[in-house]
Design a protein around this motif. Structure first.
Motif, PDB file in Angstrom:
ATOM      1  N   TYR A  32       0.836  -1.193   0.000  1.00  0.00           N
ATOM      2  CA  TYR A  32       0.000   0.000   0.000  1.00  0.00           C
ATOM      3  C   TYR A  32       0.876   1.249   0.000  1.00  0.00           C
ATOM      4  CZ  TYR A  32      -4.038  -2.888   1.256  1.00  0.00           C
ATOM      5  OH  TYR A  32      -5.030  -3.821   1.255  1.00  0.00           O
ATOM      6  N   LEU A 100      -7.521   2.487   0.155  1.00  0.00           N
ATOM      7  CA  LEU A 100      -8.354   1.302   0.020  1.00  0.00           C
ATOM      8  C   LEU A 100      -7.663   0.156  -0.707  1.00  0.00           C
ATOM      9  CD1 LEU A 100     -11.790   2.864  -0.915  1.00  0.00           C
ATOM     10  CD2 LEU A 100     -11.393   1.317   1.004  1.00  0.00           C
ATOM     11  N   THR A 101      -6.815   0.504  -1.705  1.00  0.00           N
ATOM     12  CA  THR A 101      -6.282  -0.531  -2.575  1.00  0.00           C
ATOM     13  C   THR A 101      -4.759  -0.481  -2.633  1.00  0.00           C
ATOM     14  OG1 THR A 101      -6.477   0.929  -4.496  1.00  0.00           O
ATOM     15  CG2 THR A 101      -8.343  -0.532  -4.044  1.00  0.00           C
ATOM     16  N   TYR A 102      -4.184  -1.586  -3.178  1.00  0.00           N
ATOM     17  CA  TYR A 102      -2.742  -1.659  -3.354  1.00  0.00           C
ATOM     18  C   TYR A 102      -2.245  -0.522  -4.253  1.00  0.00           C
ATOM     19  CZ  TYR A 102      -2.889  -6.426  -1.439  1.00  0.00           C
ATOM     20  OH  TYR A 102      -3.049  -7.526  -0.632  1.00  0.00           O
ATOM     21  N   TYR A 103      -0.965  -0.270  -4.182  1.00  0.00           N
ATOM     22  CA  TYR A 103      -0.387   0.891  -4.856  1.00  0.00           C
ATOM     23  C   TYR A 103      -0.606   0.859  -6.367  1.00  0.00           C
ATOM     24  CZ  TYR A 103       3.548  -1.921  -6.588  1.00  0.00           C
ATOM     25  OH  TYR A 103       4.319  -2.858  -7.234  1.00  0.00           O
ATOM     26  N   ASP A 105      -3.214  -0.202  -7.944  1.00  0.00           N
ATOM     27  CA  ASP A 105      -4.621  -0.020  -8.287  1.00  0.00           C
ATOM     28  C   ASP A 105      -5.001   1.414  -7.958  1.00  0.00           C
ATOM     29  OD1 ASP A 105      -7.766  -1.679  -7.330  1.00  0.00           O
ATOM     30  OD2 ASP A 105      -7.345   0.037  -8.624  1.00  0.00           O
ATOM     31  N   SER A 107      -7.497   3.090  -8.596  1.00  0.00           N
ATOM     32  CA  SER A 107      -8.907   3.380  -8.319  1.00  0.00           C
ATOM     33  C   SER A 107      -9.159   3.618  -6.831  1.00  0.00           C
ATOM     34  CB  SER A 107      -9.791   2.221  -8.810  1.00  0.00           C
ATOM     35  OG  SER A 107      -9.607   1.071  -8.004  1.00  0.00           O
ATOM     36  N   GLY A 108      -8.271   3.097  -6.000  1.00  0.00           N
ATOM     37  CA  GLY A 108      -8.481   3.233  -4.559  1.00  0.00           C
ATOM     38  C   GLY A 108      -7.683   4.347  -3.923  1.00  0.00           C
ATOM     39  N   TYR A 109      -7.089   5.184  -4.746  1.00  0.00           N
ATOM     40  CA  TYR A 109      -6.216   6.250  -4.243  1.00  0.00           C
ATOM     41  C   TYR A 109      -6.761   7.591  -4.659  1.00  0.00           C
ATOM     42  CZ  TYR A 109      -1.925   8.946  -3.493  1.00  0.00           C
ATOM     43  OH  TYR A 109      -0.997   9.879  -3.066  1.00  0.00           O
TER      44      TYR A 109
END
Lengths: 125, 110
Positions: A32, A100-103, A105, A107-109
């Motif tokens: 992350y 929310l998401t791994y680095y 991805d 979409s979660g950043y």
């Protein structure tokens, strides 16, 4: 459930440095992009920078370039934020936050769903 | 870096609907996320993406976006919703890995 546990409050003299830690427990850490966000008393949130522990790559807000260093130790699932040349305006609560998401991805950043409890740093002579 | 602008304070009568807005050029490229912060506590993510709520966030919270403006709507505001609300997004100028926060809106529930 993952938790981010930060180090305790600090009181520093102007011109000195402070290093705040953020230890992850109960979940994945290294994949992350861990960010650091600060909040001066009565003020809003301010992003300082981030690190991807598994890559060891850090990225900083322009305002703090040259004065902040963010590092991470994968073996202990701990991120660090060191701020140098402290001045009174650096008095703030410093938070680490995980998106929310791994680095990889995007979409979660930067949707920060997990935050540390905050570390109060007071700069005073 | 980009800037996000929020109204400093908004009030709503108990049980009524309130909209909190966030404006900025970065919102033309990226969705806003919304955070609720109560005194002495860390922020809590309440809305992200197009209109997504993390687990545990009541469905009275919703988000929307149009042009350079993102909105957080609380339908049927409760006393416990009184808090500061912040928006954020990715920085669309220069450092695209950077993050920008709005200045925050203090919500008072009357």
């Amino acid at each position: 459930q993952v938790q981010l546990v930060q180090s305790g409050a600090e009181v520093k003299k102007p011109g000195s440095s402070v290093k705040v830690s953020c230890k992850a427990s109960g979940g994945t850490f290294s994949s992350y992009a861990i960010s650091w966000v600060r909040q001066a008393p009565g003020q809003g949130l301010e992003w300082m920078g981030r690190i991807i522990p598994i890559l060891g790559i850090a990225n900083y807000a322009q305002k703090f370039q040259g004065r902040v260093t963010i590092t991470a130790d994968k073996s202990t699932s701990t991120a660090y934020m060191e701020l140098s040349s402290l001045r009174s305006e650096d008095t703030a609560v410093y938070y680490c936050a995980r998106p929310l998401t791994y680095y990889y991805d995007s979409s979660g950043y930067p949707n920060f769903d997990i935050w540390g409890q905050g570390t109060m740093v007071t700069v005073s002579s | 870096s980009s800037e996000l602008t929020q109204d400093p304070a908004v009030s709503v009568a108990l049980g009524q609907t309130v909209r909190i807005t966030c404006q900025g050029d970065s919102l033309r490229s990226y969705y806003a996320s919304w955070y609720q912060q109560k005194p002495g506590q860390a922020p809590v993510l309440v809305i992200y993406g197009k209109n997504n709520r993390p687990s545990g966030i009541p469905d009275r919270f919703s988000g929307s976006s149009s042009g350079n403006t993102a909105s957080l709507t609380i339908t049927g505001a409760q006393a416990e919703d009184e808090a500061d609300y912040y928006c954020n997004s990715r920085d669309s100028s220069g450092n695209h890995l950077g993050v920008v926060f709005g200045g925050g809106t203090k919500l008072t529930v009357l």
